[in-house]
Design an enzyme around this catalytic site. Structure first.
Site, PDB file in Angstrom:
ATOM      1  CB  SER A 189      -0.950  -0.005   1.204  1.00 24.77           C
ATOM      2  OG  SER A 189      -0.221  -0.135   2.398  1.00 24.77           O
ATOM      3  CG  ASP A 224       9.400  -2.544  -1.850  1.00 21.31           C
ATOM      4  OD1 ASP A 224       8.187  -2.386  -1.618  1.00 21.31           O
ATOM      5  OD2 ASP A 224       9.893  -3.640  -2.200  1.00 21.31           O
ATOM      6  N   GLY A 225       8.097  -0.460   0.272  1.00 20.90           N
ATOM      7  CA  GLY A 225       7.609  -0.409   1.647  1.00 20.90           C
ATOM      8  C   GLY A 225       8.278  -1.474   2.498  1.00 20.90           C
ATOM      9  CG  ASP A 234       5.564  -6.361   6.012  1.00 23.99           C
ATOM     10  OD1 ASP A 234       4.447  -5.833   5.863  1.00 23.99           O
ATOM     11  OD2 ASP A 234       6.097  -7.082   5.150  1.00 23.99           O
ATOM     12  N   GLY A 246       4.927  -9.088   3.624  1.00 20.46           N
ATOM     13  CA  GLY A 246       3.525  -9.125   4.046  1.00 20.46           C
ATOM     14  C   GLY A 246       2.584  -9.198   2.856  1.00 20.46           C
ATOM     15  CD  GLU A 250       8.342  -6.530  -2.024  1.00 21.76           C
ATOM     16  OE1 GLU A 250       7.361  -5.784  -2.051  1.00 21.76           O
ATOM     17  OE2 GLU A 250       8.649  -7.203  -1.026  1.00 21.76           O
TER      18      GLU A 250
HETATM   19  C1  5RP Z   1       5.199  -6.814  -0.005  1.00 17.06           C
HETATM   20  C2  5RP Z   1       5.980  -6.037   0.976  1.00 17.06           C
HETATM   21  C3  5RP Z   1       5.429  -4.716   1.389  1.00 17.06           C
HETATM   22  O1  5RP Z   1       6.358  -3.745   1.093  1.00 17.06           O
HETATM   23  C4  5RP Z   1       5.154  -4.745   2.859  1.00 17.06           C
HETATM   24  O2  5RP Z   1       4.277  -5.823   3.117  1.00 17.06           O
HETATM   25  C5  5RP Z   1       4.548  -3.446   3.349  1.00 17.06           C
HETATM   26  O3  5RP Z   1       3.290  -3.272   2.777  1.00 17.06           O
HETATM   27  P1  5RP Z   1       2.358  -2.058   3.167  1.00 17.06           P
HETATM   28  O4  5RP Z   1       3.028  -0.817   2.659  1.00 17.06           O
HETATM   29  O5  5RP Z   1       1.043  -2.348   2.480  1.00 17.06           O
HETATM   30  O6  5RP Z   1       2.207  -2.059   4.662  1.00 17.06           O
HETATM   31  O7  5RP Z   1       7.025  -6.427   1.437  1.00 17.06           O
HETATM   32  O8  5RP Z   1       5.783  -8.061  -0.227  1.00 17.06           O
END
Ligand code: 5RP
Length: 225
Positions: free
Chosen positions: A30, A83-84, A86, A98, A105
Site C-alpha cells: 500500500s 519499496d515499503g 513490514d 507481508g 522485491e
Molecule cells: C510486499 C511487501 C510490502 O512492502 C510490505 O508488506 C509493506 O506493505 P504495506 O506498505 O502495504 O504495509 O514487502 O511483499
C-alpha cells in the site's frame, strides 16, 4: 496523522529523489502503491523513467498510469528502488513480504544502486520479529519444510488467500508465515533459511536499505543507513 497519511507523506518525500531518466524499482504494497500513484502524476507531466515492477499488481498499476515498465531482460542496473516494509530496525534491517512479493522485491533491490524504504511510524521497531517472517517455499517442498521451520522456532503457518486456498506468489510458490518472536540474530537466521533446500526466499532484507523515510505525526523522519 492517520497511518494512511503517514504512508502518503513518506511516499511523497520518496518521489523527490526520483530523477529524469532513472531506471526505478517499483515496490509492492500500500505504501509503494502511493509512491507509484505520485510517480504516475509526474510521468503524466513529462518525467521520463523506466520502471521495474516487483509484482504483477505493481506492474498493472504502473501500466494503468502510463509508467513505462520493463523486465530484467531489458535492464541490468537499477538506479533506485523505492519499496515499503513490514518492519525496520535501528540498523535498517527489514522484514518484508507481508504482501507476498519479497522474492521479486529482493531480486530488484539487489540490482539497485540505492534502495529507499518508505513506511508509516508503526513499522519502525526496536527489534525485528513481532511481524511474522514470510518464508517463500516451492510447493513440492512445503510439507517437508513445515517441521523444519517449526524446529527452528518459526511455528510456521501456511499463508492462505481470501478464498481459503493456499496463497500462491507471482512465482507460483507458497509462503509460510513464521512466528519466530524477537529475532536476536537476523543475519544468522537469514543464512540458515537461505541454505534450506526448498526455501526460495525469506523476508529478511539485510544490507539493502540505504535511506528510510518514516511518516510520523511530526513529518517525515529521514534515516540514513
Ligand atoms: C510486499 C511487501 C510490502 O512492502 C510490505 O508488506 C509493506 O506493505 P504495506 O506498505 O502495504 O504495509 O514487502 O511483499
Amino acid at each position: 496523522m492517520t497511518e494512511d497519511e503517514q504512508k502518503q507523506a513518506a511516499a511523497a518525500k520518496a518521489v523527490d529523489y526520483i530523477e529524469d531518466g532513472m531506471v526505478l524499482g517499483l515496490g509492492t504494497g500500500s505504501c509503494a502503491a502511493k509512491m507509484v500513484d505520485l510517480l504516475g502524476k509526474k510521468v503524466a507531466h513529462g518525467l521520463y523513467v523506466t520502471g521495474v515492477p516487483t509484482s504483477e499488481a505493481t506492474a498493472a498499476q504502473a501500466r494503468a498510469l502510463g509508467i513505462p515498465i520493463v523486465g530484467l531482460d531489458e535492464v541490468s542496473v537499477i538506479d533506485l528502488t523505492i519499496d515499503g516494509t513490514d518492519e525496520v530496525d535501528p540498523e535498517g534491517r527489514l522484514i518484508k513480504g507481508g504482501g507476498g512479493a519479497h522474492l521479486r522485491e529482493k531480486i530488484v533491490a539487489s540490482l539497485s544502486d540505492r534502495m529507499i524504504v518508505i513506511a508509516e511510524a508503526k513499522k519502525k521497531v526496536p527489534q525485528l520479529g513481532a511481524f511474522k517472517l514470510p518464508v517463500e517455499v516451492i510447493r513440492f517442498a512445503a510439507p517437508a519444510l513445515k517441521p523444519k521451520l517449526d524446529a527452528l522456532g518459526g511455528a510456521p503457518t501456511l499463508r492462505l488467500g481470501k478464498d481459503g486456498a493456499p496463497f500462491v506468489t507471482d512465482e507460483g510458490n507458497y509462503i509460510y508465515d513464521c512466528a519466530f518472536g524477537k529475532i536476536d540474530d537476523p543475519e544468522g537466521l537469514a543464512l540458515t533459511l537461505s541454505t534450506m533446500p526448498g526455501v526460495v526466499e525469506h523476508g529478511l532484507f539485510i544490507g539493502f536499505a540505504d535511506l528510510i523515510l518514516i511518516g510520523t505525526n511530526d513529518g517525515v523522519e529521514v534515516i540514513e543507513v
